[in-house]
Motif scaffolding. Sequence first.
Motif, PDB file in Angstrom:
ATOM      1  N   HIS A  73     -15.236   3.848 -21.310  1.00  0.00           N
ATOM      2  CA  HIS A  73     -14.804   2.610 -20.640  1.00  0.00           C
ATOM      3  C   HIS A  73     -15.906   1.558 -20.689  1.00  0.00           C
ATOM      4  N   ARG A  74     -17.139   1.962 -20.402  1.00  0.00           N
ATOM      5  CA  ARG A  74     -18.252   1.018 -20.348  1.00  0.00           C
ATOM      6  C   ARG A  74     -18.516   0.405 -21.713  1.00  0.00           C
ATOM      7  N   VAL A  75     -18.501   1.223 -22.760  1.00  0.00           N
ATOM      8  CA  VAL A  75     -18.722   0.688 -24.111  1.00  0.00           C
ATOM      9  C   VAL A  75     -17.610  -0.295 -24.473  1.00  0.00           C
ATOM     10  N   ALA A  76     -16.366   0.043 -24.123  1.00  0.00           N
ATOM     11  CA  ALA A  76     -15.251  -0.832 -24.465  1.00  0.00           C
ATOM     12  C   ALA A  76     -15.382  -2.194 -23.795  1.00  0.00           C
ATOM     13  N   SER A  77     -15.533  -2.227 -22.479  1.00  0.00           N
ATOM     14  CA  SER A  77     -15.576  -3.517 -21.780  1.00  0.00           C
ATOM     15  C   SER A  77     -16.805  -4.321 -22.173  1.00  0.00           C
ATOM     16  N   ARG A  78     -17.929  -3.643 -22.415  1.00  0.00           N
ATOM     17  CA  ARG A  78     -19.143  -4.348 -22.827  1.00  0.00           C
ATOM     18  C   ARG A  78     -19.010  -4.918 -24.236  1.00  0.00           C
ATOM     19  N   SER A  79     -18.080  -4.361 -25.024  1.00  0.00           N
ATOM     20  CA  SER A  79     -17.941  -4.799 -26.415  1.00  0.00           C
ATOM     21  C   SER A  79     -16.917  -5.911 -26.603  1.00  0.00           C
ATOM     22  N   PHE A  80     -15.990  -6.091 -25.647  1.00  0.00           N
ATOM     23  CA  PHE A  80     -14.929  -7.075 -25.825  1.00  0.00           C
ATOM     24  C   PHE A  80     -15.534  -8.476 -25.926  1.00  0.00           C
ATOM     25  N   VAL A  81     -15.133  -9.206 -26.944  1.00  0.00           N
ATOM     26  CA  VAL A  81     -15.654 -10.552 -27.174  1.00  0.00           C
ATOM     27  C   VAL A  81     -14.586 -11.560 -26.772  1.00  0.00           C
ATOM     28  N   LEU A  82     -14.877 -12.345 -25.748  1.00  0.00           N
ATOM     29  CA  LEU A  82     -13.992 -13.435 -25.349  1.00  0.00           C
ATOM     30  C   LEU A  82     -14.314 -14.623 -26.244  1.00  0.00           C
ATOM     31  N   ALA A  83     -13.514 -14.793 -27.290  1.00  0.00           N
ATOM     32  CA  ALA A  83     -13.807 -15.808 -28.303  1.00  0.00           C
ATOM     33  C   ALA A  83     -13.327 -17.195 -27.898  1.00  0.00           C
ATOM     34  N   ARG A  84     -12.277 -17.233 -27.077  1.00  0.00           N
ATOM     35  CA  ARG A  84     -11.734 -18.509 -26.612  1.00  0.00           C
ATOM     36  C   ARG A  84     -11.202 -18.307 -25.197  1.00  0.00           C
ATOM     37  N   ASN A  85     -11.431 -19.333 -24.342  1.00  0.00           N
ATOM     38  CA  ASN A  85     -10.900 -19.269 -22.982  1.00  0.00           C
ATOM     39  C   ASN A  85     -10.801 -20.685 -22.435  1.00  0.00           C
ATOM     40  N   THR A  86      -9.585 -21.153 -22.207  1.00  0.00           N
ATOM     41  CA  THR A  86      -9.374 -22.490 -21.658  1.00  0.00           C
ATOM     42  C   THR A  86      -9.330 -22.479 -20.140  1.00  0.00           C
ATOM     43  N   GLY A  87      -9.685 -21.361 -19.548  1.00  0.00           N
ATOM     44  CA  GLY A  87      -9.698 -21.239 -18.103  1.00  0.00           C
ATOM     45  C   GLY A  87      -8.668 -20.287 -17.555  1.00  0.00           C
ATOM     46  N   VAL A  88      -7.844 -19.715 -18.424  1.00  0.00           N
ATOM     47  CA  VAL A  88      -6.816 -18.798 -17.940  1.00  0.00           C
ATOM     48  C   VAL A  88      -7.406 -17.478 -17.465  1.00  0.00           C
ATOM     49  N   LEU A  89      -8.502 -17.057 -18.050  1.00  0.00           N
ATOM     50  CA  LEU A  89      -9.150 -15.807 -17.658  1.00  0.00           C
ATOM     51  C   LEU A  89     -10.385 -16.100 -16.824  1.00  0.00           C
ATOM     52  N   PRO A  90     -10.672 -15.239 -15.827  1.00  0.00           N
ATOM     53  CA  PRO A  90      -9.942 -14.011 -15.471  1.00  0.00           C
ATOM     54  C   PRO A  90      -8.694 -14.302 -14.631  1.00  0.00           C
ATOM     55  N   LEU A  91      -7.771 -13.349 -14.642  1.00  0.00           N
ATOM     56  CA  LEU A  91      -6.516 -13.465 -13.898  1.00  0.00           C
ATOM     57  C   LEU A  91      -6.731 -12.949 -12.474  1.00  0.00           C
ATOM     58  N   GLU A  92      -7.452 -13.706 -11.687  1.00  0.00           N
ATOM     59  CA  GLU A  92      -7.864 -13.222 -10.365  1.00  0.00           C
ATOM     60  C   GLU A  92      -6.724 -13.211  -9.356  1.00  0.00           C
ATOM     61  N   GLU A  93      -5.720 -14.053  -9.565  1.00  0.00           N
ATOM     62  CA  GLU A  93      -4.596 -14.077  -8.638  1.00  0.00           C
ATOM     63  C   GLU A  93      -3.531 -13.090  -9.064  1.00  0.00           C
ATOM     64  N   LYS A  94      -3.965 -11.911  -9.523  1.00  0.00           N
ATOM     65  CA  LYS A  94      -3.076 -10.979 -10.202  1.00  0.00           C
ATOM     66  C   LYS A  94      -1.874 -10.571  -9.347  1.00  0.00           C
ATOM     67  N   GLU A  95      -2.038 -10.492  -8.023  1.00  0.00           N
ATOM     68  CA  GLU A  95      -0.934 -10.027  -7.175  1.00  0.00           C
ATOM     69  C   GLU A  95       0.247 -10.999  -7.173  1.00  0.00           C
ATOM     70  N   GLN A  96       0.028 -12.223  -7.621  1.00  0.00           N
ATOM     71  CA  GLN A  96       1.101 -13.218  -7.653  1.00  0.00           C
ATOM     72  C   GLN A  96       1.669 -13.430  -9.056  1.00  0.00           C
ATOM     73  N   LEU A  97       1.163 -12.728 -10.038  1.00  0.00           N
ATOM     74  CA  LEU A  97       1.503 -13.038 -11.423  1.00  0.00           C
ATOM     75  C   LEU A  97       2.540 -12.090 -12.005  1.00  0.00           C
ATOM     76  N   ARG A  98       3.472 -12.683 -12.752  1.00  0.00           N
ATOM     77  CA  ARG A  98       4.406 -11.916 -13.575  1.00  0.00           C
ATOM     78  C   ARG A  98       3.848 -11.924 -14.999  1.00  0.00           C
ATOM     79  N   ILE A  99       3.626 -10.756 -15.544  1.00  0.00           N
ATOM     80  CA  ILE A  99       2.967 -10.624 -16.842  1.00  0.00           C
ATOM     81  C   ILE A  99       3.961 -10.115 -17.882  1.00  0.00           C
ATOM     82  N   ALA A 100       4.015 -10.814 -19.014  1.00  0.00           N
ATOM     83  CA  ALA A 100       4.747 -10.329 -20.182  1.00  0.00           C
ATOM     84  C   ALA A 100       3.740  -9.690 -21.131  1.00  0.00           C
ATOM     85  N   VAL A 101       3.897  -8.420 -21.384  1.00  0.00           N
ATOM     86  CA  VAL A 101       3.046  -7.723 -22.353  1.00  0.00           C
ATOM     87  C   VAL A 101       3.863  -7.564 -23.631  1.00  0.00           C
TER      88      VAL A 101
END
Length: 784
Positions: A301-329
């Motif tokens: 888990h630690r290697v995975a999260s430490r390796s993820f590269v956030l290449a672009r972010n217009t402000g949507v991440l992180p999804l801190e208000e997760k309890e209010q969000l409907r997510i389409a995967v």
Amino acid sequence: MTDFDHLLGQLSLDEKVSLLTGQDFWSLPAIPRIGLRSLVMSDGPVGVRGTGWAPDDPSIALPSPTALAASWDPELAAEAGRLLGQEARRKGVHVVLGPTVNLHRTPLNGRHFECYSEDPLLTAEIAVGFVRGVQELGVGTTVKHLVGNDFETERMTVDVTIGERALRELYLAPFERVAQAGGWGVMSAYNGVNGTSMAQNGRLQKEILKDEWGFDGVVVSDWRAARDTVGAALGGLDIAMPAMDNPWGAKLAEAVRSGAVPIEVIDDKVRRVLRLAARVGALGDAPAPSFTEVDGDAVAHRVASRSFVLARNTGVLPLEEKEQLRIAVIGALAQDARVLGGGSAQVAPPHVLSPLDGIRAAGFAEVQYAVGADPRPFLPAAQGPGWSGFHVDLGAYRFEVPTAAVRWLGDPPGGLPVDDITVLELTTTYTPDVAGEHVFAISGFGAFELTVGDQKLYQGSLHPPGTGRADLLLHPREQRFTITLPAGEPVGITLRQSFEPGTAHSAATTLGHRAPGPDEEGLIAEAVALAARCDVAVVVVGTTEQVESEGFDRTSLALPGRQDELVARVAAVNPRTVVVVNAGAPVLLPWSEDVAAVLLTWFPGQEAGAALAAVLTGAEEPGGRLPTTWPRRAEDCPVLEVTPRDGSLSYGEGIFIGYRGWRREPLYAFGSGLGYTTWTYDRMSVTAGEAVVTLTNTGWRAGREVVQIYLSAAQPGPVERPERWLAGFASVEAVPGETVSVRIPLPERAFQVWDDGWRTVPGGYEVIAAHAYDDIRRTVDIER
């Protein structure tokens, strides 16, 4: 200290030669009367398979080496190494066949995911950390593949032409660093370099590796790479593997008796094998090093999260208000995660947490799923609701697998002798919840018989007669069948695979299934409709095993199938579209500026979904920085050629690979990656031996920054050099408002070029502190 010469004196010539010659697929023989036990080797870049790729003995699966390098964290690499050392000890393995330190010369390399970086310094430092971690547990490593195995096309026979400067400054540099840091083994490549096959390349294996660098470990051939008895013996090779088609054994003993190979050469090789055996606890009665057991799931888990590269972010991440969000995967790979690259790097993990699994467990208000676009050319293994379980019968041994896929390589499951296995039978019961035309598929190699209910759908072989074993393993085939089934009625299914006598040392058998449903256009339309009615769309796209794998190179950098179309259409209806790129190497992202966020997750290992959910919700920061440049267009890459001409491939670009050779603005630069906070680089000072950088976390949360130091020659000199090159790096952590300093060594080698020896180029240099190759924060001018 073990007296190796005393032990040598007790061995006959035939015994000495036996210690240099594989006795089976994975091991060397024991000689009990001198206290020598059998040395066992195993593939191990992301997990230790053991002597068999057995589903009844799973192996922890770490993220791909590209992911580990994206952490820019040698200590994390050491932690990963210690875990694999622990796995090796558990499985009775003495030597792990890894890490791979061939460079990312071209993104078309099919095995790109198994290498670390386009930069030799980053590659070397991650490799040294990994090797140190493995060897701390008394398990050997074999850094590979020495050298020039940077592509897969004709890799068994191709001759690679590399100029001396590029060879020294780029391709040999990681091997040199590991050798001088105390690595215990090196694996020799299949290919030739500058006219000589690597297995018998005395200049590289003996003169440079052993004599110049002082390497005291072993050089082992890649499997079946040693082909010439005398040439390999005189060319610096120490161990020829495996037993199959081995040119040593009795032939090598005869070459010594005839005078073609001096006995002193053999004795040097045997000393190295005995030294390795002593180091890994296979000689005498020295106790194995003690160690504190680590939690494999936590490390993965630690290697995975430490390796993820956030290449672009217009402000949507992180999804801190997760309890209010409907997510389409959305995306086939969201449910059927690609956590490993294809080929010898594969293992059977104890479990896999898919992106969909992780997001469903993250606490969002609502999570719904749609396939969207499916890039997989083969039907996925049957699994999930409606299936009773998957039972495997090998005659004298029975076991279960979590999906309808059975693989092993080497020792068969249950420790059965290869000759005892003539039939593999996979049985299950399926109860459809949808009536209509169900598609079943067989993929793998060998002779098969498939029965669904009372109908025999297939009997025969998937490959033509005479297909070689390597082709069978790396290029499985698929056969599909359609059958109409009613809903709610259980149907028994049996898949039988027959083996010719003595051939069951490998198997790759999958029963695929697809239930009735929409066509390709219908699947995309369903996903777009789902995205339109949800708050956030998380689209998972990536490559398949038929695109990225050992054994062949890629023909395109484009995502397979209709995945680009899927992303574009989803982004058009949902402005909060987050794209998760599940690929081990660069792919083209033509929609990158039309989505809210792009997260590169490589092949993220068994804890993929849990790590992804933690990063999406802000429980953890995406810690990765790119170890390799990502292009806007394939033609922008400095090197794409992977097809030899007349059996040879020239590295005519010299030292100008990766960012060193980039001439156009890439999509994402080497070293780039966004976190969830911001940093100012307040000041930098430089002495002869180090740079000291002071920086402040100016954001709203704690975070980690990778400080990268580059050098640039102030004026063009007599030797052509890149615009700038990586000279050092280190990471810092700080809470909001905290100021920290970091010291980064500047070794003399960073200022040197190869010119019939290492030579410091005098003159002015600019020392650059940067967030990424294209994001310079501080500079200091110095003179050398």
